[in-house]
Motif scaffolding. Structure first.
Motif, PDB file in Angstrom:
ATOM      1  N   LEU A  88       0.752  -1.151   0.026  1.00 23.64           N
ATOM      2  CA  LEU A  88      -0.035  -0.135   0.187  1.00 23.64           C
ATOM      3  C   LEU A  88       0.790   1.298  -0.032  1.00 23.64           C
ATOM      4  CD1 LEU A  88      -2.896  -0.786   2.370  1.00 23.64           C
ATOM      5  CD2 LEU A  88      -2.963  -0.672  -0.186  1.00 23.64           C
ATOM      6  N   LEU A  89       1.928   1.498   0.749  1.00 23.07           N
ATOM      7  CA  LEU A  89       2.856   2.426   0.506  1.00 23.07           C
ATOM      8  C   LEU A  89       3.472   2.573  -0.655  1.00 23.07           C
ATOM      9  CD1 LEU A  89       4.907   2.017   4.193  1.00 23.07           C
ATOM     10  CD2 LEU A  89       3.204   3.983   3.239  1.00 23.07           C
ATOM     11  N   ALA A  90       3.877   1.383  -1.401  1.00 23.74           N
ATOM     12  CA  ALA A  90       4.043   1.576  -2.763  1.00 23.74           C
ATOM     13  C   ALA A  90       3.011   2.137  -3.615  1.00 23.74           C
ATOM     14  CB  ALA A  90       4.590   0.219  -3.370  1.00 23.74           C
ATOM     15  N   LEU A  91       1.768   1.747  -3.680  1.00 28.31           N
ATOM     16  CA  LEU A  91       0.858   2.182  -4.390  1.00 28.31           C
ATOM     17  C   LEU A  91       0.700   3.602  -4.215  1.00 28.31           C
ATOM     18  CD1 LEU A  91      -2.577   0.621  -5.239  1.00 28.31           C
ATOM     19  CD2 LEU A  91      -2.659   2.603  -3.570  1.00 28.31           C
ATOM     20  N   PHE A  92       0.633   4.056  -2.878  1.00 37.30           N
ATOM     21  CA  PHE A  92       0.406   5.489  -2.606  1.00 37.30           C
ATOM     22  C   PHE A  92       1.665   6.392  -3.317  1.00 37.30           C
ATOM     23  CE2 PHE A  92      -3.023   4.438   0.264  1.00 37.30           C
ATOM     24  CZ  PHE A  92      -3.714   5.136  -0.062  1.00 37.30           C
ATOM     25  N   HIS A  93       2.969   5.712  -3.194  1.00 37.15           N
ATOM     26  CA  HIS A  93       4.157   6.543  -3.703  1.00 37.15           C
ATOM     27  C   HIS A  93       3.796   6.463  -5.142  1.00 37.15           C
ATOM     28  CE1 HIS A  93       8.179   6.952  -4.977  1.00 37.15           C
ATOM     29  NE2 HIS A  93       8.157   7.419  -3.931  1.00 37.15           N
ATOM     30  N   ALA A  94       3.424   5.489  -5.875  1.00 35.06           N
ATOM     31  CA  ALA A  94       2.844   5.385  -7.212  1.00 35.06           C
ATOM     32  C   ALA A  94       2.076   6.448  -7.775  1.00 35.06           C
ATOM     33  CB  ALA A  94       2.688   4.120  -7.989  1.00 35.06           C
ATOM     34  N   ALA A  95       0.962   6.414  -7.011  1.00 32.62           N
ATOM     35  CA  ALA A  95       0.054   7.522  -7.273  1.00 32.62           C
ATOM     36  C   ALA A  95       0.330   8.906  -7.187  1.00 32.62           C
ATOM     37  CB  ALA A  95      -1.212   7.343  -6.307  1.00 32.62           C
ATOM     38  N   SER A  96       1.271   9.109  -6.105  1.00 30.59           N
ATOM     39  CA  SER A  96       2.029  10.598  -5.851  1.00 30.59           C
ATOM     40  C   SER A  96       2.968  10.862  -6.944  1.00 30.59           C
ATOM     41  CB  SER A  96       2.554  10.617  -4.476  1.00 30.59           C
ATOM     42  OG  SER A  96       3.300  11.845  -4.201  1.00 30.59           O
ATOM     43  N   ASP A  98       2.557  10.002 -10.059  1.00 32.59           N
ATOM     44  CA  ASP A  98       1.835  10.000 -11.349  1.00 32.59           C
ATOM     45  C   ASP A  98       2.130   8.749 -11.967  1.00 32.59           C
ATOM     46  OD1 ASP A  98       0.124  12.255 -10.608  1.00 32.59           O
ATOM     47  OD2 ASP A  98       1.549  13.763 -11.473  1.00 32.59           O
ATOM     48  N   ASP A  99       2.491   7.669 -11.457  1.00 28.90           N
ATOM     49  CA  ASP A  99       3.043   6.721 -12.338  1.00 28.90           C
ATOM     50  C   ASP A  99       1.707   5.727 -12.516  1.00 28.90           C
ATOM     51  OD1 ASP A  99       4.172   4.400 -13.427  1.00 28.90           O
ATOM     52  OD2 ASP A  99       5.744   4.060 -12.187  1.00 28.90           O
ATOM     53  N   PHE A 100       0.894   6.036 -13.325  1.00 29.07           N
ATOM     54  CA  PHE A 100      -0.218   5.570 -13.609  1.00 29.07           C
ATOM     55  C   PHE A 100      -0.071   3.872 -13.742  1.00 29.07           C
ATOM     56  CE2 PHE A 100      -4.057   4.062 -16.187  1.00 29.07           C
ATOM     57  CZ  PHE A 100      -5.162   4.458 -15.271  1.00 29.07           C
ATOM     58  N   HIS A 101       0.676   3.642 -14.677  1.00 32.42           N
ATOM     59  CA  HIS A 101       0.975   2.290 -15.207  1.00 32.42           C
ATOM     60  C   HIS A 101       1.114   1.382 -14.240  1.00 32.42           C
ATOM     61  CE1 HIS A 101       0.369   2.929 -19.256  1.00 32.42           C
ATOM     62  NE2 HIS A 101       1.387   4.080 -19.295  1.00 32.42           N
ATOM     63  N   MET A 106      -0.788  -2.406  -9.865  1.00 31.02           N
ATOM     64  CA  MET A 106      -0.963  -2.635  -8.233  1.00 31.02           C
ATOM     65  C   MET A 106      -2.584  -3.083  -8.080  1.00 31.02           C
ATOM     66  SD  MET A 106       2.160  -0.409  -6.501  1.00 31.02           S
ATOM     67  CE  MET A 106       2.155  -1.565  -5.172  1.00 31.02           C
ATOM     68  N   ALA A 107      -3.300  -2.056  -8.457  1.00 35.19           N
ATOM     69  CA  ALA A 107      -4.883  -1.964  -8.078  1.00 35.19           C
ATOM     70  C   ALA A 107      -5.137  -3.213  -8.934  1.00 35.19           C
ATOM     71  CB  ALA A 107      -5.281  -0.698  -8.759  1.00 35.19           C
ATOM     72  N   LEU A 108      -5.093  -3.714  -9.866  1.00 36.23           N
ATOM     73  CA  LEU A 108      -5.524  -5.017 -10.405  1.00 36.23           C
ATOM     74  C   LEU A 108      -4.996  -6.314  -9.562  1.00 36.23           C
ATOM     75  CD1 LEU A 108      -4.426  -4.629 -14.336  1.00 36.23           C
ATOM     76  CD2 LEU A 108      -6.615  -4.799 -13.398  1.00 36.23           C
ATOM     77  N   GLN A 109      -3.942  -6.116  -8.642  1.00 38.31           N
ATOM     78  CA  GLN A 109      -3.599  -7.316  -7.772  1.00 38.31           C
ATOM     79  C   GLN A 109      -4.570  -7.254  -6.430  1.00 38.31           C
ATOM     80  OE1 GLN A 109       0.650  -7.515  -7.078  1.00 38.31           O
ATOM     81  NE2 GLN A 109       1.005  -6.740  -9.356  1.00 38.31           N
ATOM     82  N   VAL A 111      -7.924  -4.984  -6.080  1.00 41.10           N
ATOM     83  CA  VAL A 111      -9.475  -4.858  -5.906  1.00 41.10           C
ATOM     84  C   VAL A 111      -9.963  -5.510  -7.134  1.00 41.10           C
ATOM     85  CG1 VAL A 111      -9.313  -2.932  -4.336  1.00 41.10           C
ATOM     86  CG2 VAL A 111      -9.325  -2.646  -6.982  1.00 41.10           C
ATOM     87  N   LYS A 112     -11.234  -5.853  -7.111  1.00 42.59           N
ATOM     88  CA  LYS A 112     -12.213  -6.474  -8.364  1.00 42.59           C
ATOM     89  C   LYS A 112     -12.064  -5.471  -9.421  1.00 42.59           C
ATOM     90  CE  LYS A 112     -15.205  -8.969  -5.073  1.00 42.59           C
ATOM     91  NZ  LYS A 112     -16.383  -8.717  -4.508  1.00 42.59           N
ATOM     92  N   GLN A 113     -12.150  -5.889 -10.602  1.00 39.85           N
ATOM     93  CA  GLN A 113     -12.126  -5.168 -11.802  1.00 39.85           C
ATOM     94  C   GLN A 113     -13.062  -4.146 -11.889  1.00 39.85           C
ATOM     95  OE1 GLN A 113      -9.992  -5.924 -14.385  1.00 39.85           O
ATOM     96  NE2 GLN A 113     -10.597  -3.878 -15.377  1.00 39.85           N
ATOM     97  N   GLU A 114     -14.287  -4.304 -11.309  1.00 40.80           N
ATOM     98  CA  GLU A 114     -15.252  -3.133 -11.214  1.00 40.80           C
ATOM     99  C   GLU A 114     -14.772  -2.019 -10.520  1.00 40.80           C
ATOM    100  OE1 GLU A 114     -16.984  -6.488  -8.864  1.00 40.80           O
ATOM    101  OE2 GLU A 114     -15.968  -6.210 -10.906  1.00 40.80           O
ATOM    102  N   SER A 115     -14.110  -2.239  -9.573  1.00 40.65           N
ATOM    103  CA  SER A 115     -13.539  -1.176  -8.446  1.00 40.65           C
ATOM    104  C   SER A 115     -12.307  -0.641  -8.817  1.00 40.65           C
ATOM    105  CB  SER A 115     -13.713  -1.959  -7.057  1.00 40.65           C
ATOM    106  OG  SER A 115     -14.830  -2.494  -6.839  1.00 40.65           O
ATOM    107  N   ILE A 116     -11.475  -1.196  -9.773  1.00 38.02           N
ATOM    108  CA  ILE A 116     -10.328  -0.353 -10.006  1.00 38.02           C
ATOM    109  C   ILE A 116     -10.315   1.005 -10.304  1.00 38.02           C
ATOM    110  CG2 ILE A 116      -8.409  -0.241 -11.906  1.00 38.02           C
ATOM    111  CD1 ILE A 116      -8.753  -3.413 -11.819  1.00 38.02           C
ATOM    112  N   ALA A 117     -11.072   1.610 -11.102  1.00 40.85           N
ATOM    113  CA  ALA A 117     -11.210   2.999 -11.315  1.00 40.85           C
ATOM    114  C   ALA A 117     -11.781   3.634 -10.199  1.00 40.85           C
ATOM    115  CB  ALA A 117     -12.212   3.266 -12.463  1.00 40.85           C
ATOM    116  N   PRO A 118     -12.723   3.522  -9.570  1.00 37.30           N
ATOM    117  CA  PRO A 118     -13.000   4.390  -8.293  1.00 37.30           C
ATOM    118  C   PRO A 118     -11.627   4.307  -7.196  1.00 37.30           C
ATOM    119  CG  PRO A 118     -14.386   2.792  -8.274  1.00 37.30           C
ATOM    120  CD  PRO A 118     -13.628   2.795  -9.550  1.00 37.30           C
ATOM    121  N   PHE A 119     -11.152   3.218  -6.961  1.00 38.34           N
ATOM    122  CA  PHE A 119      -9.965   2.807  -6.145  1.00 38.34           C
ATOM    123  C   PHE A 119      -8.720   3.681  -6.557  1.00 38.34           C
ATOM    124  CE2 PHE A 119      -6.081   0.375  -4.941  1.00 38.34           C
ATOM    125  CZ  PHE A 119      -6.357   0.458  -3.323  1.00 38.34           C
ATOM    126  N   ILE A 120      -8.478   3.686  -7.966  1.00 36.42           N
ATOM    127  CA  ILE A 120      -7.385   4.411  -8.596  1.00 36.42           C
ATOM    128  C   ILE A 120      -7.573   5.998  -8.124  1.00 36.42           C
ATOM    129  CG2 ILE A 120      -6.239   5.300 -10.532  1.00 36.42           C
ATOM    130  CD1 ILE A 120      -6.149   2.349 -11.479  1.00 36.42           C
TER     131      ILE A 120
END
Length: 139
Positions: A88-96, A98-101, A106-109, A111-120
């Motif tokens: 999760l720290l790495a995920l927030f670091h990637a978000a900070s 702007d490393d969208f890829h 990470m989000a794909l690993q 949360v469920k597919q339908e929740s990826i966009a709101p989670f991101i």
């Protein structure tokens, strides 16, 4: 993720310490059947990042309710970063950064597919607020 794994909490930057404490405290509040926003609100206000709470809370609710697997977090006073916390720290670091890829991978690993966009979106907005309003050093 590996840059955070097994590190001592005090070796983390103040914002990373705050995120880790927030993840642990949010989970702890849910386990105790307490409102996570009420539990985290005073600390977020003290750190001058109260506007971070809705996005952080949304990211955690999605992770909790739409997660692909059970994640394990340490108790708030635990001295070292655990596996799922490091992710999760790495995920927030990637978000900070702007490393969208990386954020999407990470989000794909997590949360469920339908929740990826709101989670991101929630994680990205929380990370942006933290980037603009650094958390003071913890004492």
């Amino acid at each position: 993720m590996y840059r955070f794994l097994d590190r001592h909490v005090l070796s983390l930057a103040p914002g990373e310490q705050a995120l880790l404490w927030s993840v642990r405290s949010w989970t702890d509040a849910m386990l105790m059947q307490r409102c996570p926003c009420a539990a985290l609100g005073p600390a977020f206000a003290r750190w001058r990042v109260a506007e971070l709470l809705p996005d952080f809370n949304m990211a955690m609710f999605l992770l909790n309710g739409e997660g692909l697997g059970r994640m394990m977090f340490g108790a708030p006073p635990c001295a070292h970063v655990h596996d799922d916390e490091a992710m999760l720290l790495a995920l927030f670091h990637a978000a900070s950064a702007d490393d969208f890829h990386l954020l999407e991978r990470m989000a794909l690993q997590l949360v469920k597919q339908e929740s990826i966009a709101p989670f991101i979106v929630a994680a990205s907005q929380a990370a942006e607020l933290l980037r603009r309003t650094p958390v003071p050093k913890q004492n």
